[in-house]
Design an enzyme around this catalytic site. Sequence first.
Site, PDB file in Angstrom:
ATOM      1  N   GLY A   1      -0.946   1.320  -3.368  1.00 55.34           N
ATOM      2  CA  GLY A   1      -2.728   0.989  -2.804  1.00 55.34           C
ATOM      3  C   GLY A   1      -3.339   1.961  -2.264  1.00 55.34           C
ATOM      4  O   GLY A   1      -4.621   1.391  -1.608  1.00 55.34           O
ATOM      5  N   ALA A   2      -2.733   3.272  -1.801  1.00 56.66           N
ATOM      6  CA  ALA A   2      -3.091   3.988  -1.203  1.00 56.66           C
ATOM      7  C   ALA A   2      -4.874   4.720  -1.939  1.00 56.66           C
ATOM      8  O   ALA A   2      -5.207   5.434  -1.241  1.00 56.66           O
ATOM      9  CB  ALA A   2      -2.121   5.135  -1.978  1.00 56.66           C
TER      10      ALA A   2
ATOM     11  N   ALA B   1      -9.079   0.070  -0.698  1.00 64.04           N
ATOM     12  CA  ALA B   1      -9.903   0.318   0.298  1.00 64.04           C
ATOM     13  C   ALA B   1      -8.863   0.339   2.607  1.00 64.04           C
ATOM     14  O   ALA B   1      -9.409   1.310   2.639  1.00 64.04           O
ATOM     15  CB  ALA B   1     -10.611  -0.568   0.573  1.00 64.04           C
TER      16      ALA B   1
ATOM     17  N   ARG C   1      -8.492 -11.279  -2.052  1.00 63.14           N
ATOM     18  CA  ARG C   1      -9.318 -12.100  -1.472  1.00 63.14           C
ATOM     19  C   ARG C   1     -10.818 -11.445  -2.195  1.00 63.14           C
ATOM     20  O   ARG C   1     -10.807 -11.752  -1.605  1.00 63.14           O
ATOM     21  CB  ARG C   1      -9.005 -13.930  -1.492  1.00 63.14           C
ATOM     22  CG  ARG C   1      -9.231 -13.146   0.353  1.00 63.14           C
ATOM     23  CD  ARG C   1      -8.287 -14.775   1.085  1.00 63.14           C
ATOM     24  NE  ARG C   1      -8.709 -14.688   2.411  1.00 63.14           N
ATOM     25  CZ  ARG C   1      -8.984 -14.978   3.264  1.00 63.14           C
ATOM     26  NH1 ARG C   1      -9.418 -16.612   2.787  1.00 63.14           N
ATOM     27  NH2 ARG C   1      -8.820 -15.274   4.104  1.00 63.14           N
TER      28      ARG C   1
ATOM     29  N   ARG D   1      -5.441 -17.513   0.815  1.00 57.32           N
ATOM     30  CA  ARG D   1      -5.127 -16.183   0.602  1.00 57.32           C
ATOM     31  C   ARG D   1      -3.434 -16.257  -0.420  1.00 57.32           C
ATOM     32  O   ARG D   1      -3.380 -15.727  -1.487  1.00 57.32           O
ATOM     33  CB  ARG D   1      -4.231 -15.211   1.691  1.00 57.32           C
ATOM     34  CG  ARG D   1      -4.995 -14.714   2.771  1.00 57.32           C
ATOM     35  CD  ARG D   1      -4.238 -14.310   4.097  1.00 57.32           C
ATOM     36  NE  ARG D   1      -5.212 -13.859   4.913  1.00 57.32           N
ATOM     37  CZ  ARG D   1      -5.437 -14.490   6.231  1.00 57.32           C
ATOM     38  NH1 ARG D   1      -5.213 -15.857   5.708  1.00 57.32           N
ATOM     39  NH2 ARG D   1      -6.792 -13.601   7.287  1.00 57.32           N
TER      40      ARG D   1
ATOM     41  N   GLN E   1       8.516  -3.934  -6.460  1.00 55.70           N
ATOM     42  CA  GLN E   1       8.801  -2.660  -5.530  1.00 55.70           C
ATOM     43  C   GLN E   1      10.053  -2.761  -5.158  1.00 55.70           C
ATOM     44  O   GLN E   1      10.434  -2.101  -4.741  1.00 55.70           O
ATOM     45  CB  GLN E   1       7.588  -3.307  -4.488  1.00 55.70           C
ATOM     46  CG  GLN E   1       6.417  -2.252  -5.698  1.00 55.70           C
ATOM     47  CD  GLN E   1       4.603  -1.918  -4.354  1.00 55.70           C
ATOM     48  OE1 GLN E   1       4.479  -2.682  -4.508  1.00 55.70           O
ATOM     49  NE2 GLN E   1       4.193  -1.519  -5.578  1.00 55.70           N
TER      50      GLN E   1
ATOM     51  N   GLY F   1       0.253  -6.750   1.677  1.00 59.09           N
ATOM     52  CA  GLY F   1      -0.281  -7.241   0.735  1.00 59.09           C
ATOM     53  C   GLY F   1      -0.464  -8.920   1.162  1.00 59.09           C
ATOM     54  O   GLY F   1       0.783  -8.819   0.628  1.00 59.09           O
ATOM     55  N   ASN F   2      -0.994  -9.689   0.182  1.00 56.94           N
ATOM     56  CA  ASN F   2      -1.438 -11.240   0.747  1.00 56.94           C
ATOM     57  C   ASN F   2      -1.133 -11.808  -0.607  1.00 56.94           C
ATOM     58  O   ASN F   2      -0.998 -10.850  -1.860  1.00 56.94           O
ATOM     59  CB  ASN F   2      -3.113 -11.273   0.878  1.00 56.94           C
ATOM     60  CG  ASN F   2      -3.240 -10.633   2.144  1.00 56.94           C
ATOM     61  OD1 ASN F   2      -2.241 -11.103   2.738  1.00 56.94           O
ATOM     62  ND2 ASN F   2      -4.401 -10.491   2.578  1.00 56.94           N
TER      63      ASN F   2
ATOM     64  N   ASP G   1      -4.243  -9.936  13.165  1.00 62.11           N
ATOM     65  CA  ASP G   1      -4.330 -11.382  14.166  1.00 62.11           C
ATOM     66  C   ASP G   1      -4.067 -11.226  15.217  1.00 62.11           C
ATOM     67  O   ASP G   1      -4.687 -11.938  15.721  1.00 62.11           O
ATOM     68  CB  ASP G   1      -3.421 -12.513  13.309  1.00 62.11           C
ATOM     69  CG  ASP G   1      -3.175 -12.993  12.047  1.00 62.11           C
ATOM     70  OD1 ASP G   1      -3.926 -13.017  11.032  1.00 62.11           O
ATOM     71  OD2 ASP G   1      -2.407 -12.185  11.373  1.00 62.11           O
TER      72      ASP G   1
ATOM     73  N   HIS H   1       0.702 -15.467   8.063  1.00 65.15           N
ATOM     74  CA  HIS H   1      -0.721 -14.764   8.123  1.00 65.15           C
ATOM     75  C   HIS H   1      -1.471 -15.204   7.163  1.00 65.15           C
ATOM     76  O   HIS H   1      -1.702 -15.010   5.786  1.00 65.15           O
ATOM     77  CB  HIS H   1      -0.662 -13.463   7.559  1.00 65.15           C
ATOM     78  CG  HIS H   1      -1.626 -12.211   7.539  1.00 65.15           C
ATOM     79  ND1 HIS H   1      -2.373 -11.654   8.204  1.00 65.15           N
ATOM     80  CD2 HIS H   1      -2.230 -11.913   6.207  1.00 65.15           C
ATOM     81  CE1 HIS H   1      -4.273 -11.872   8.150  1.00 65.15           C
ATOM     82  NE2 HIS H   1      -3.855 -11.473   6.587  1.00 65.15           N
TER      83      HIS H   1
HETATM   84  P1  NAD Z   1      -8.159  -3.031  -3.155  1.00 67.76           P
HETATM   85  O1  NAD Z   1      -8.584  -3.826  -4.090  1.00 67.76           O
HETATM   86  O2  NAD Z   1      -9.564  -2.145  -2.285  1.00 67.76           O
HETATM   87  O3  NAD Z   1      -7.471  -1.698  -3.000  1.00 67.76           O
HETATM   88  C1  NAD Z   1      -5.989  -2.506  -2.982  1.00 67.76           C
HETATM   89  C2  NAD Z   1      -5.681  -1.038  -4.399  1.00 67.76           C
HETATM   90  O4  NAD Z   1      -4.273  -1.549  -4.964  1.00 67.76           O
HETATM   91  C3  NAD Z   1      -5.570  -0.635  -5.598  1.00 67.76           C
HETATM   92  O5  NAD Z   1      -5.882   0.737  -5.156  1.00 67.76           O
HETATM   93  C4  NAD Z   1      -5.244  -1.147  -6.707  1.00 67.76           C
HETATM   94  O6  NAD Z   1      -5.056  -0.018  -8.129  1.00 67.76           O
HETATM   95  C5  NAD Z   1      -3.491  -0.876  -6.371  1.00 67.76           C
HETATM   96  N1  NAD Z   1      -3.029  -1.730  -6.732  1.00 67.76           N
HETATM   97  C6  NAD Z   1      -2.881  -2.750  -7.733  1.00 67.76           C
HETATM   98  N2  NAD Z   1      -1.694  -3.164  -7.413  1.00 67.76           N
HETATM   99  C7  NAD Z   1      -0.865  -2.199  -6.849  1.00 67.76           C
HETATM  100  C8  NAD Z   1       0.884  -1.988  -7.655  1.00 67.76           C
HETATM  101  N3  NAD Z   1       1.428  -2.700  -8.160  1.00 67.76           N
HETATM  102  N4  NAD Z   1       1.141  -0.655  -6.921  1.00 67.76           N
HETATM  103  C9  NAD Z   1       0.373   0.071  -5.900  1.00 67.76           C
HETATM  104  N5  NAD Z   1      -0.176  -0.376  -5.976  1.00 67.76           N
HETATM  105  C10 NAD Z   1      -1.858  -1.068  -7.253  1.00 67.76           C
HETATM  106  O7  NAD Z   1      -7.449  -3.768  -2.216  1.00 67.76           O
HETATM  107  P2  NAD Z   1      -7.339  -3.713  -0.359  1.00 67.76           P
HETATM  108  O8  NAD Z   1      -8.625  -4.909   0.240  1.00 67.76           O
HETATM  109  O9  NAD Z   1      -6.599  -2.217   0.214  1.00 67.76           O
HETATM  110  O10 NAD Z   1      -6.392  -4.550   0.525  1.00 67.76           O
HETATM  111  C11 NAD Z   1      -5.004  -4.698   0.040  1.00 67.76           C
HETATM  112  C12 NAD Z   1      -4.070  -5.746  -0.374  1.00 67.76           C
HETATM  113  O11 NAD Z   1      -4.364  -6.129   1.446  1.00 67.76           O
HETATM  114  C13 NAD Z   1      -5.334  -7.002  -0.794  1.00 67.76           C
HETATM  115  O12 NAD Z   1      -3.786  -8.246  -0.621  1.00 67.76           O
HETATM  116  C14 NAD Z   1      -5.482  -7.742   0.974  1.00 67.76           C
HETATM  117  O13 NAD Z   1      -5.586  -8.699   0.481  1.00 67.76           O
HETATM  118  C15 NAD Z   1      -4.614  -7.422   1.828  1.00 67.76           C
HETATM  119  N6  NAD Z   1      -5.013  -7.114   3.272  1.00 67.76           N
HETATM  120  C16 NAD Z   1      -4.094  -7.870   4.063  1.00 67.76           C
HETATM  121  C17 NAD Z   1      -4.021  -7.946   5.358  1.00 67.76           C
HETATM  122  C18 NAD Z   1      -3.155  -8.046   6.280  1.00 67.76           C
HETATM  123  O14 NAD Z   1      -3.753  -8.254   7.949  1.00 67.76           O
HETATM  124  N7  NAD Z   1      -2.024  -8.364   5.893  1.00 67.76           N
HETATM  125  C19 NAD Z   1      -5.310  -7.289   5.991  1.00 67.76           C
HETATM  126  C20 NAD Z   1      -6.412  -7.381   5.462  1.00 67.76           C
HETATM  127  C21 NAD Z   1      -6.080  -6.855   3.308  1.00 67.76           C
HETATM  128  C1  LMR Z   2      -7.582 -10.141   6.484  1.00 65.28           C
HETATM  129  O1  LMR Z   2      -7.069 -11.415   7.511  1.00 65.28           O
HETATM  130  O2  LMR Z   2      -8.943 -10.003   6.680  1.00 65.28           O
HETATM  131  C2  LMR Z   2      -7.039 -10.762   5.109  1.00 65.28           C
HETATM  132  O3  LMR Z   2      -5.949 -11.241   4.952  1.00 65.28           O
HETATM  133  C3  LMR Z   2      -8.078 -10.592   4.169  1.00 65.28           C
HETATM  134  C4  LMR Z   2      -8.390 -11.519   3.611  1.00 65.28           C
HETATM  135  O4  LMR Z   2      -8.085 -12.239   2.719  1.00 65.28           O
HETATM  136  O5  LMR Z   2      -8.260 -12.668   4.742  1.00 65.28           O
END
Ligand code: NAD
Ligand code: LMR
Length: 369
Positions: free
Chosen positions: A30-31, A34, A111, A117, A131, A149-150, A178, A206
């Site tokens: 997901g490089a 965001a 989300r 989530r 993966q 990823g969530n 968190d 999470h």
């Molecule tokens: P985003 O939509 O901006 O970016 C996600 C990227 O992943 C996209 O560029 C997409 O093309 C790519 N992608 C999707 N499927 C893929 C795959 N199979 N292989 C490779 N790349 C793939 O989203 P983001 O804001 O970067 O968030 C990514 C994830 O992280 C979300 O699931 C979000 O809920 C989660 N997140 C987790 C936490 C945490 O604390 N654990 C915090 C924030 C966000």
């Molecule tokens: C967060 O905690 O900010 C991420 O898991 C994104 C979300 O969906 O809340």
Amino acid sequence: MLRSSLTSATRRGLSAAAAEPPTKKVAVTGAAGAIGYAMLMRIASGQMFGPHVPVELQLLETEQGLKPLKGVAMEIKDGAFPLVRGITQTADPNTGFGDADVAVLVGARPRGPGMERADLMNANAAIFAVQGKAINDAAKKDVRVLVVGNPANTNALVAAANAPDIDPAQFMAMTRLDQNRAMGQVAIKTGTPVRDVERVVIWGNHSSTQYPDLSNALVNGKPALDVINDTKWVREEFIPRVQKRGAEIIGARGASSATSAASAAIDHIHDLYVGSGDAWQSLAIRSDGSYGMDKDIWYSVPCRCPGDGVYERVLDIPSPDEYSAAMMDATRKELLEERDAVKHLLPAATRKQAGTKPARKKRAKKATA
Ligand code: NAD
Ligand code: LMR
């Protein structure tokens, strides 16, 4: 004179090159998203492994993501980072994870407003099965995997279950965000720099059932609960705020947290490799039954990180009181429900037994032999 100083400079240069630590190969999925965008420059600048460790960036995206990824890679090149030894851009998981030392699994759908989530389970969990297999086949056998990823905990379970040749203890899900949020709230409440807030623990998932626990926390070396002296604030403001901070951010910015998530991922991997001494860090890791938890769920617990990719559970802590035990149990139950929901993605392969410390020296030698 000039000749001899050039010679010693060359010698110094040669010995510096000889002393250079091995390059870390870091796969980031997901490089182009965001979080990826907020994280890659920081990896490139040495904030993940330290200022002297060269890095090779292995960037994995979807086919559609490759175009924006090209732009991200151009920007990294334009950053002229001395530590960057290479940048791979690919949509092929086996190439992306090839020989990786560390894999940060971010790529997944975020989300939107009003979602939990866990609602992302259908859209995202299958990605982590694919993966996990690719990590198993292509990464170093002592790879450390951080799932962002969530729903992160259950995605880590799915990835680990699909990587039968890799110790599941090497798969982690991120609850450092968190923990950072909780430490930030305590710092604000007590008027103390975050530096002086310690031993805040995130237990469990999470998700909004997580338990941000101040029972063992310290502020300036004193028990945080005594310094705060306000149980109503702890239970009715602090805990729900940390549990729902992700949704609060989505409400405010119209998109899920990205910079703070990237920062937490850097913190997690930095402490895992560089070490954070006696500090407690919350890591969602495969439960081995400690703290009375069910085995085989990815439950966040306090750990110490001595460095070199190792973590050790903090076990020398008092038993939880009734309130804490109930909170820890609620998030445990949610993880069991999530595990049930992804049963179809969990091959019944023979599992390697995970220890508390991921085996490293022997495995590393084997992997690089
Ligand atoms: P985003 O939509 O901006 O970016 C996600 C990227 O992943 C996209 O560029 C997409 O093309 C790519 N992608 C999707 N499927 C893929 C795959 N199979 N292989 C490779 N790349 C793939 O989203 P983001 O804001 O970067 O968030 C990514 C994830 O992280 C979300 O699931 C979000 O809920 C989660 N997140 C987790 C936490 C945490 O604390 N654990 C915090 C924030 C966000
Ligand atoms: C967060 O905690 O900010 C991420 O898991 C994104 C979300 O969906 O809340």
